[in-house]
Design a protein around this motif. Structure first.
Motif, short mmCIF file in Angstrom:
data_model
loop_
_atom_site.label_atom_id
_atom_site.label_comp_id
_atom_site.label_asym_id
_atom_site.label_seq_id
_atom_site.Cartn_x
_atom_site.Cartn_y
_atom_site.Cartn_z
N VAL A 234 0.84 -1.21 0.00
CA VAL A 234 0.00 0.00 0.00
C VAL A 234 0.87 1.25 0.00
O VAL A 234 0.61 2.20 -0.74
N GLU A 235 1.92 1.24 0.80
CA GLU A 235 2.77 2.43 0.87
C GLU A 235 3.51 2.70 -0.44
O GLU A 235 3.65 3.85 -0.86
N VAL A 236 3.99 1.64 -1.07
CA VAL A 236 4.67 1.82 -2.37
C VAL A 236 3.70 2.42 -3.39
O VAL A 236 4.03 3.38 -4.10
N ILE A 237 2.50 1.87 -3.44
CA ILE A 237 1.52 2.34 -4.42
C ILE A 237 1.05 3.76 -4.08
O ILE A 237 0.87 4.60 -4.97
N LEU A 238 0.93 4.04 -2.80
CA LEU A 238 0.57 5.39 -2.37
C LEU A 238 1.63 6.40 -2.83
O LEU A 238 1.31 7.52 -3.24
N GLY A 239 2.88 5.98 -2.78
CA GLY A 239 3.96 6.83 -3.31
C GLY A 239 3.75 7.13 -4.79
O GLY A 239 4.01 8.23 -5.26
N GLY A 240 3.23 6.13 -5.51
CA GLY A 240 2.93 6.30 -6.93
C GLY A 240 1.82 7.32 -7.14
O GLY A 240 1.89 8.16 -8.04
N VAL A 241 0.81 7.24 -6.29
CA VAL A 241 -0.31 8.20 -6.37
C VAL A 241 0.21 9.62 -6.13
O VAL A 241 -0.11 10.56 -6.87
N ALA A 242 1.05 9.76 -5.11
CA ALA A 242 1.60 11.08 -4.78
C ALA A 242 2.43 11.63 -5.94
O ALA A 242 2.35 12.81 -6.28
N ALA A 243 3.21 10.75 -6.56
CA ALA A 243 4.04 11.17 -7.70
C ALA A 243 3.17 11.65 -8.86
O ALA A 243 3.53 12.57 -9.59
N LEU A 244 2.00 11.03 -9.00
CA LEU A 244 1.10 11.43 -10.09
C LEU A 244 0.53 12.82 -9.87
O LEU A 244 0.29 13.57 -10.82
N HIS A 245 0.33 13.15 -8.62
CA HIS A 245 -0.16 14.50 -8.30
C HIS A 245 0.87 15.53 -8.79
O HIS A 245 0.54 16.51 -9.45
N ASP A 246 2.11 15.25 -8.50
CA ASP A 246 3.21 16.10 -8.93
C ASP A 246 3.33 16.12 -10.46
O ASP A 246 3.59 17.15 -11.08
N GLU A 247 3.10 14.96 -11.04
CA GLU A 247 3.25 14.81 -12.48
C GLU A 247 2.23 15.66 -13.24
O GLU A 247 2.54 16.27 -14.27
N ILE A 248 1.02 15.72 -12.73
CA ILE A 248 -0.03 16.50 -13.39
C ILE A 248 0.34 17.99 -13.37
O ILE A 248 0.20 18.68 -14.39
N SER A 249 0.87 18.47 -12.26
CA SER A 249 1.33 19.87 -12.20
C SER A 249 2.46 20.09 -13.21
O SER A 249 2.53 21.12 -13.86
N TRP A 250 3.34 19.12 -13.28
CA TRP A 250 4.46 19.22 -14.22
C TRP A 250 3.98 19.31 -15.66
O TRP A 250 4.46 20.13 -16.44
N PHE A 251 3.00 18.49 -16.02
CA PHE A 251 2.45 18.53 -17.38
C PHE A 251 1.89 19.92 -17.70
O PHE A 251 2.08 20.45 -18.79
N LYS A 252 1.20 20.51 -16.73
CA LYS A 252 0.61 21.84 -16.96
C LYS A 252 1.70 22.87 -17.19
O LYS A 252 1.61 23.70 -18.10
N LYS A 253 2.73 22.80 -16.38
CA LYS A 253 3.84 23.74 -16.49
C LYS A 253 4.56 23.55 -17.84
O LYS A 253 4.87 24.50 -18.54
N GLU A 254 4.82 22.31 -18.17
CA GLU A 254 5.55 21.99 -19.40
C GLU A 254 4.73 22.38 -20.64
O GLU A 254 5.28 22.89 -21.61
N ALA A 255 3.43 22.13 -20.59
CA ALA A 255 2.56 22.48 -21.71
C ALA A 255 2.59 23.99 -21.93
O ALA A 255 2.67 24.46 -23.07
N PHE A 256 2.55 24.73 -20.85
CA PHE A 256 2.61 26.19 -20.96
C PHE A 256 3.92 26.61 -21.63
O PHE A 256 3.94 27.44 -22.53
N LYS A 257 4.99 25.98 -21.17
CA LYS A 257 6.32 26.28 -21.71
C LYS A 257 6.40 26.06 -23.23
O LYS A 257 7.04 26.82 -23.94
N TRP A 258 5.75 25.01 -23.71
CA TRP A 258 5.83 24.67 -25.13
C TRP A 258 4.67 25.25 -25.94
O TRP A 258 4.53 24.96 -27.13
N GLY A 259 3.80 25.99 -25.27
CA GLY A 259 2.65 26.55 -25.97
C GLY A 259 1.63 25.51 -26.38
O GLY A 259 0.97 25.64 -27.40
N VAL A 260 1.51 24.46 -25.58
CA VAL A 260 0.51 23.42 -25.87
C VAL A 260 -0.73 23.71 -25.01
O VAL A 260 -0.64 23.83 -23.79
N GLN A 261 -1.86 23.84 -25.69
CA GLN A 261 -3.11 24.18 -25.00
C GLN A 261 -3.78 22.89 -24.52
O GLN A 261 -4.44 22.20 -25.31
N LEU A 262 -3.64 22.56 -23.25
CA LEU A 262 -4.14 21.26 -22.77
C LEU A 262 -5.66 21.15 -22.84
O LEU A 262 -6.19 20.08 -23.10
#
Ligand SMILES: Cc1ncc(CO)c(N)n1
Length: 223
Positions: free
Chosen positions: A77-105
């Motif tokens: 459970v803890e390992v998988i929970l770590g995965g969930v937490a990483a995904l939260h971070d990942e979604i923010s990263w996608f938004k930031k990166e999309a902005f950087k490249w001018g991709v309209q999500l």
């Protein structure tokens, strides 16, 4: 003493060709060789954002199955929970990166390969799909990205500097360790699984590999 060959090891040997097809895809090679077409990269970025959003409920379902699988003295459970937490971070990263490249999500339309992959994830959410089977899919999905992007960071790679951060996201060592933890979870489950579940889990691995190849193709083949 010879270490025991695990089920995942057997599978990776048996399906090496398909596995390499997913982790050494022309799209990844083009990043690594530095001749990536940036429009292909942007396509991948937008499509992967949609994929990751669909990946969240799937990972949550794996977490639920790990919890209900009850004999979790091993910290699944803890390992998988770590995965969930990483995904939260990942979604923010996608938004930031999309902005950087001018991709309209907000205006991205999922392409067919993406829709099919997301539908496959949804099918795995069903409570009828065993924890072992869902965990195999989860491990494979994460590991393919880890191996693919780590390949772009090797010493002799010519990855463009502006794509290094993307490759680091999945190619970094701690993501690699996390993938190893997932593999250990999977092997522990497979060790005690019935033949029927093992058969289903192997078929699921193959489906993941195919979906991953189709996903890369979607970005790479666009002109
Ligand atoms: C298509 C795809 N596979 C795997 C991952 C890893 O999380 C991802 N972000 N996208």
């Amino acid at each position: 003493m010879q270490a025991k060959i695990t089920v995942t090891e057997t599978w990776l040997r048996k399906h090496r060709h398909l596995y390499d097809g997913a982790t050494r895809h022309p799209f990844i090679r083009s990043i690594r060789d530095g001749n990536i077409d940036i429009s292909a990269f942007k396509t991948w970025l937008g499509q992967d954002y949609i994929f990751v959003r669909a990946f969240v409920p799937f990972v949550a379902s794996v977490l639920t199955k790990a919890y209900k699988g009850s004999d979790d003295g091993n910290g699944d459970v803890e390992v998988i929970l770590g995965g969930v937490a990483a995904l939260h971070d990942e979604i923010s990263w996608f938004k930031k990166e999309a902005f950087k490249w001018g991709v309209q999500l907000s205006s991205i339309v999922p392409q067919k390969a993406n829709q099919e992959y997301c539908r496959f994830l949804e099918s795995l959410i069903s409570p009828e799909v065993e924890y072992t089977v869902a965990a195999v899919a989860f491990w494979a999905i994460e590991t393919i990205y880890q191996e693919s992007f780590a390949h772009c960071l090797e010493d002799d790679s010519k990855t463009p500097p502006e794509l290094k951060e993307t490759c680091q996201r999945w190619g970094n060592e701690s993501f690699g360790e996390y993938c190893n933890s997932l593999r250990n979870i999977v092997d522990r489950q497979l060790e005690k699984a019935s033949d029927d579940v093992i058969t289903k889990a192997e078929a699921t691995l193959l489906r993941v590999l195919e979906h991953e190849v189709d996903f890369w193709n979607m970005s790479h083949r666009r002109t």
